[in-house]
Design a protein around this motif. Structure first.
Motif, PDB file in Angstrom:
ATOM      1  N   ASP A  95      16.744 -53.743 -14.153  1.00 26.81           N
ATOM      2  CA  ASP A  95      17.397 -55.093 -13.394  1.00 26.81           C
ATOM      3  C   ASP A  95      18.133 -54.422 -12.306  1.00 26.81           C
ATOM      4  OD1 ASP A  95      15.724 -56.731 -14.998  1.00 26.81           O
ATOM      5  OD2 ASP A  95      17.740 -57.103 -16.288  1.00 26.81           O
ATOM      6  N   THR A  96      18.584 -53.617 -12.740  1.00 29.04           N
ATOM      7  CA  THR A  96      19.543 -53.092 -11.408  1.00 29.04           C
ATOM      8  C   THR A  96      19.378 -53.148  -9.747  1.00 29.04           C
ATOM      9  OG1 THR A  96      19.838 -50.882 -12.956  1.00 29.04           O
ATOM     10  CG2 THR A  96      21.368 -52.221 -13.345  1.00 29.04           C
ATOM     11  N   PHE A  97      18.015 -52.286 -10.053  1.00 28.35           N
ATOM     12  CA  PHE A  97      17.453 -52.387  -8.623  1.00 28.35           C
ATOM     13  C   PHE A  97      17.263 -53.232  -7.340  1.00 28.35           C
ATOM     14  CE2 PHE A  97      13.994 -48.911  -7.494  1.00 28.35           C
ATOM     15  CZ  PHE A  97      14.655 -48.186  -8.924  1.00 28.35           C
ATOM     16  N   LYS A  98      18.619 -54.490  -7.304  1.00 29.14           N
ATOM     17  CA  LYS A  98      18.113 -55.420  -6.596  1.00 29.14           C
ATOM     18  C   LYS A  98      19.661 -55.817  -6.634  1.00 29.14           C
ATOM     19  CE  LYS A  98      14.124 -57.470  -7.493  1.00 29.14           C
ATOM     20  NZ  LYS A  98      12.951 -59.090  -8.557  1.00 29.14           N
ATOM     21  N   HIS A 112      35.989 -44.331  -6.286  1.00 26.59           N
ATOM     22  CA  HIS A 112      37.700 -44.605  -6.039  1.00 26.59           C
ATOM     23  C   HIS A 112      37.459 -45.377  -4.530  1.00 26.59           C
ATOM     24  CE1 HIS A 112      39.927 -42.426  -8.818  1.00 26.59           C
ATOM     25  NE2 HIS A 112      38.586 -42.405  -9.146  1.00 26.59           N
ATOM     26  N   GLN A 113      36.512 -45.414  -4.384  1.00 24.03           N
ATOM     27  CA  GLN A 113      36.346 -46.022  -2.776  1.00 24.03           C
ATOM     28  C   GLN A 113      35.965 -47.541  -2.500  1.00 24.03           C
ATOM     29  OE1 GLN A 113      37.513 -44.353  -0.457  1.00 24.03           O
ATOM     30  NE2 GLN A 113      37.191 -42.655  -1.459  1.00 24.03           N
ATOM     31  N   GLY A 114      36.034 -47.678  -4.478  1.00 27.77           N
ATOM     32  CA  GLY A 114      36.036 -49.655  -4.945  1.00 27.77           C
ATOM     33  C   GLY A 114      34.249 -50.048  -5.087  1.00 27.77           C
ATOM     34  N   VAL A 115      33.485 -48.666  -4.500  1.00 23.74           N
ATOM     35  CA  VAL A 115      32.359 -49.233  -4.800  1.00 23.74           C
ATOM     36  C   VAL A 115      31.506 -49.376  -6.138  1.00 23.74           C
ATOM     37  CG1 VAL A 115      30.146 -48.114  -3.033  1.00 23.74           C
ATOM     38  CG2 VAL A 115      31.997 -48.378  -1.553  1.00 23.74           C
ATOM     39  N   PRO A 116      30.388 -50.609  -6.255  1.00 24.62           N
ATOM     40  CA  PRO A 116      29.839 -50.402  -7.757  1.00 24.62           C
ATOM     41  C   PRO A 116      28.869 -49.771  -7.737  1.00 24.62           C
ATOM     42  CG  PRO A 116      30.125 -52.173  -6.386  1.00 24.62           C
ATOM     43  CD  PRO A 116      31.324 -51.993  -5.011  1.00 24.62           C
ATOM     44  N   VAL A 117      29.015 -48.999  -8.686  1.00 24.08           N
ATOM     45  CA  VAL A 117      27.307 -47.394  -8.496  1.00 24.08           C
ATOM     46  C   VAL A 117      27.110 -47.911  -9.426  1.00 24.08           C
ATOM     47  CG1 VAL A 117      27.392 -45.498  -8.852  1.00 24.08           C
ATOM     48  CG2 VAL A 117      29.512 -46.385  -7.380  1.00 24.08           C
ATOM     49  N   PHE A 118      25.822 -47.632  -9.329  1.00 18.34           N
ATOM     50  CA  PHE A 118      24.667 -47.487 -10.775  1.00 18.34           C
ATOM     51  C   PHE A 118      24.217 -46.448 -10.468  1.00 18.34           C
ATOM     52  CE2 PHE A 118      24.981 -51.738  -8.964  1.00 18.34           C
ATOM     53  CZ  PHE A 118      25.357 -52.264  -9.681  1.00 18.34           C
ATOM     54  N   ALA A 138      17.969 -44.545 -17.220  1.00 19.78           N
ATOM     55  CA  ALA A 138      15.777 -44.888 -16.426  1.00 19.78           C
ATOM     56  C   ALA A 138      15.201 -43.367 -15.998  1.00 19.78           C
ATOM     57  CB  ALA A 138      15.224 -45.982 -16.258  1.00 19.78           C
ATOM     58  N   GLU A 139      13.960 -43.072 -15.715  1.00 22.86           N
ATOM     59  CA  GLU A 139      13.447 -42.120 -14.720  1.00 22.86           C
ATOM     60  C   GLU A 139      13.412 -43.307 -13.426  1.00 22.86           C
ATOM     61  OE1 GLU A 139       9.782 -40.865 -15.540  1.00 22.86           O
ATOM     62  OE2 GLU A 139      10.292 -39.765 -13.696  1.00 22.86           O
ATOM     63  N   VAL A 140      13.884 -42.916 -12.312  1.00 24.20           N
ATOM     64  CA  VAL A 140      13.733 -43.558 -11.191  1.00 24.20           C
ATOM     65  C   VAL A 140      12.124 -42.610 -10.480  1.00 24.20           C
ATOM     66  CG1 VAL A 140      14.525 -44.335  -9.000  1.00 24.20           C
ATOM     67  CG2 VAL A 140      15.722 -44.283 -10.437  1.00 24.20           C
ATOM     68  N   THR A 141      10.846 -43.478 -10.307  1.00 27.13           N
ATOM     69  CA  THR A 141       9.999 -43.138  -9.545  1.00 27.13           C
ATOM     70  C   THR A 141       9.947 -43.287  -7.859  1.00 27.13           C
ATOM     71  OG1 THR A 141       9.084 -44.989 -10.370  1.00 27.13           O
ATOM     72  CG2 THR A 141       8.766 -42.817 -11.613  1.00 27.13           C
ATOM     73  N   GLU A 142      10.142 -44.599  -7.810  1.00 26.96           N
ATOM     74  CA  GLU A 142      10.585 -45.178  -6.337  1.00 26.96           C
ATOM     75  C   GLU A 142      11.415 -46.286  -6.199  1.00 26.96           C
ATOM     76  OE1 GLU A 142       6.822 -47.126  -5.978  1.00 26.96           O
ATOM     77  OE2 GLU A 142       7.451 -48.885  -6.971  1.00 26.96           O
ATOM     78  N   LEU A 143      11.793 -45.898  -5.139  1.00 27.71           N
ATOM     79  CA  LEU A 143      13.137 -46.852  -4.011  1.00 27.71           C
ATOM     80  C   LEU A 143      12.685 -48.024  -3.120  1.00 27.71           C
ATOM     81  CD1 LEU A 143      14.752 -43.778  -2.518  1.00 27.71           C
ATOM     82  CD2 LEU A 143      14.820 -44.579  -5.441  1.00 27.71           C
ATOM     83  N   PRO A 144      13.691 -49.306  -3.602  1.00 26.68           N
ATOM     84  CA  PRO A 144      12.881 -50.290  -2.998  1.00 26.68           C
ATOM     85  C   PRO A 144      12.800 -50.222  -1.238  1.00 26.68           C
ATOM     86  CG  PRO A 144      15.019 -50.685  -3.891  1.00 26.68           C
ATOM     87  CD  PRO A 144      14.559 -49.251  -4.005  1.00 26.68           C
ATOM     88  N   SER A 145      12.094 -50.537  -0.216  1.00 27.73           N
ATOM     89  CA  SER A 145      11.920 -50.320   1.024  1.00 27.73           C
ATOM     90  C   SER A 145      13.414 -50.327   1.703  1.00 27.73           C
ATOM     91  CB  SER A 145      11.323 -51.221   1.310  1.00 27.73           C
ATOM     92  OG  SER A 145      11.310 -52.394   1.151  1.00 27.73           O
ATOM     93  N   LYS A 146      12.866 -49.902   3.191  1.00 28.13           N
ATOM     94  CA  LYS A 146      14.509 -50.361   3.355  1.00 28.13           C
ATOM     95  C   LYS A 146      15.358 -50.866   3.338  1.00 28.13           C
ATOM     96  CE  LYS A 146      16.424 -48.395   7.432  1.00 28.13           C
ATOM     97  NZ  LYS A 146      16.163 -48.113   9.154  1.00 28.13           N
ATOM     98  N   GLU A 147      14.263 -52.034   4.004  1.00 25.09           N
ATOM     99  CA  GLU A 147      14.476 -53.759   4.378  1.00 25.09           C
ATOM    100  C   GLU A 147      15.178 -54.567   2.856  1.00 25.09           C
ATOM    101  OE1 GLU A 147      11.410 -52.317   5.161  1.00 25.09           O
ATOM    102  OE2 GLU A 147      11.843 -51.826   7.190  1.00 25.09           O
ATOM    103  N   GLU A 148      14.636 -54.117   2.089  1.00 24.14           N
ATOM    104  CA  GLU A 148      14.667 -54.535   0.921  1.00 24.14           C
ATOM    105  C   GLU A 148      16.735 -53.894   0.804  1.00 24.14           C
ATOM    106  OE1 GLU A 148      11.523 -55.249  -2.151  1.00 24.14           O
ATOM    107  OE2 GLU A 148      11.851 -52.843  -1.536  1.00 24.14           O
TER     108      GLU A 148
END
Ligand SMILES: Cc1cc2nc3c(=O)[nH]c(=O)nc-3n(C[C@H](O)[C@H](O)[C@H](O)COP(=O)(O)OP(=O)(O)OC[C@H]3O[C@@H](n4cnc5c(N)ncnc54)[C@H](O)[C@@H]3O)c2cc1C
Length: 464
Positions: free
Chosen positions: A3-6, A28-34, A126-136
């Protein structure tokens, strides 16, 4: 896909040293991290033993803490830059003289606690096997960091190869590293510059060997002690970069028809072609380091020192890096990355850690630190001023993004990456000449000054 992918924010793949550091810096820069770590779930690597973040896979040492050493200086700089790994290592420190050795379980637990305390890092098993596209990624307000280390899982390795590289050959599965020697420690009386194919050029420093010395060298290589292969390293070697011991085993003449071929290398002292020749190649533009061409080896480090110092001209050789051959996924980063460690093919994806072409716990963490800051800066539309190449952390960044003259191979932090001392630097100390130890001390003093100047003068909000 989870779910976090989006979700918007910074998505970091790999909870090792680099990924954990990057997560901390961005949080520390206030960015949400997954933070995605496959060892939290069902899969592991052949070297990791726990599911904890920032697990040390082998030795428990972060090397020297002396400020007149390059590893010591790197840790000092990282501490100034608020490194969570260095802080946790200090908390987990156990007595080891001048080295920062740690209790690995305390280190991992401390990092986990610190990351959890930020309140803005979500761990994803989770094992990440691919990333979203650049546009996504753009639509969702995301940046990604790949910090999956030397044992990156195979599906992701394939994804990187197909989607993020300039050429598919820009990702190596093995490193076959030749030793690197400090230029000032070579005896130039016993060597000569010549290029086999263009004799007028001085591209290689050659060491002529007569038959007696060559035969002794082959015998030394055949009888030296070697590190055992890990089970996961049993894949056959590439024929194009065989370790010297494998070639020496095939027969005493094999090396003389391979990397020690003397053809075209007339010795100016004798006017003759030697029986065999060892070639050294400049490793950087300043020519402060030379690598031994074709000398990748699994010979144990003390054995490399013993055997290679018998070679004429290398009796007092100082090794910046010893040869090695092991499983290690790493990219030809200078060809694939922008200056801010993002990929040329997708500037929303950043690279961190050992896979970027550095070697070692602290070095991998250092590139994680910078990637975390740089990716956060991109998401926040802020600036992060990079440390100068004259500092240790800056020299590593410079190496990863600009490379060297020869083939790009993983590198640890060392004196050869720091700027060469100018005569004027030495004169300023009131001395006319300096021994090696004093020159190195001075290099450290100057690097520290450069870093402190950068740190004090950088105006961007990220630094303090
Ligand atoms: C066997 C071995 C021994 C080493 N010994 C030393 C040593 O003694 N001293 C030293 O200084 N350096 C050593 N190194 C080199 C290097 O410093 C370490 O490998 C270091 O841990 C690298 O840090 P990193 O964060 O880049 O990678 P890692 O610490 O390996 O972290 C990468 C993380 O990514 C995870 N991962 C991989 N693929 C995926 C995926 N698809 N999805 C989700 N998670 C994934 C892994 O589980 C791992 O936790 C060694 C390397 C190896 C392979």
């Amino acid at each position: 896909m989870t779910d976090t992918f989006k979700k918007p924010g910074l998505h970091i793949v790999g909870g090792g040293l680099a990924g954990s550091e990057a997560a901390w810096q961005a949080a520390h820069q206030g960015v949400p991290v997954f933070l995605y770590e496959m060892r939290d779930g069902k899969k592991s690597t052949p070297a990791h033993k726990t599911s904890g973040l920032a697990e040390l896979v082998c030795s428990n040492s972060f090397k020297s803490i002396r400020l007149n050493s390059v590893p010591g200086l790197l840790k000092f700089e990282m501490e100034q830059l608020n490194s969570v790994i260095i802080a946790a290592a200090k908390k987990a420190q156990i007595p080891a003289g001048q080295a920062l050795a740690v209790d690995r379980l305390i280190l991992s637990a401390t990092v986990e606690e610190q990351l959890a305390n930020t309140g803005c890092i979500t761990r994803v098993a989770a094992e990440v096997t691919e990333l979203p596209s650049k546009e996504e990624m753009e639509e969702r307000g995301q940046a990604w960091i790949l910090a999956t280390g030397p044992l990156t899982s195979e599906p992701l390795y394939k994804y990187i190869q197909s989607n993020l590289l300039a050429e598919s050959t820009d990702l190596a599965f093995y490193d076959a590293i030749a030793p690197v020697i400090e230029a000032d420690s070579i005896d130039y009386e016993k060597t000569y510059f010549a290029n086999r194919y263009e004799p007028e050029k001085d591209d290689y420093l050659n060491i002529p060997l007569n038959k007696e010395i060559y035969d002794q060298f082959i015998s030394d290589v055949q009888t030296a002690e070697y590190s055992p292969l890990h089970a996961f390293e049993s894949t056959p070697y590439f024929e194009a970069c065989l370790p010297i011991e494998v070639m020496a085993k095939r027969g005493p003449e094999t090396l003389r028809f391979g990397p020690l071929k003397p053809v075209g290398l007339e010795d100016p002292k004798t006017g003759e072609i030697p029986h065999a020749a060892i070639q050294l190649r400049r490793e950087n533009a300043d020519a402060t380091m030379f690598s031994m061409v074709g000398f990748q080896t699994k010979m144990k480090w003390p054995e490399q020192k013993r055997v290679f110092q018998k070679i004429p001209g290398l009796e007092n050789a100082v090794f910046y890096r010893y040869g090695s051959v092991h499983r290690n996924s790493y990219l030809n980063s200078p060809k694939c990355l922008n200056e801010n460690l993002s990929f040329c093919k997708n500037n929303r994806v950043f690279l961190a850690g050992q896979i970027s072409g550095v070697e070692g716990y602290t070095e991998s963490t250092a590139i994680g630190l910078l990637a975390g800051r740089l990716a956060a800066a991109m998401l926040e539309e802020a600036e992060f001023t990079l440390p100068p190449p004259s500092s240790v952390i800056g020299s590593l960044h410079h190496y990863v993004t600009k490379g060297v003259i020869g083939p790009f191979q993983p590198m640890n932090a060392n004196f050869g990456l720091l700027p060469k001392l100018e005569k004027s630097d030495i004169l300023k100390t009131g001395k006319k000449r300096m021994g090696r130890r004093d020159r190195r001390d001075l290099q450290c003093v100057l690097a520290k000054q450069k870093f402190e100047h950068y740190f004090e003068n950088s105006q961007d909000k990220n630094l303090n």
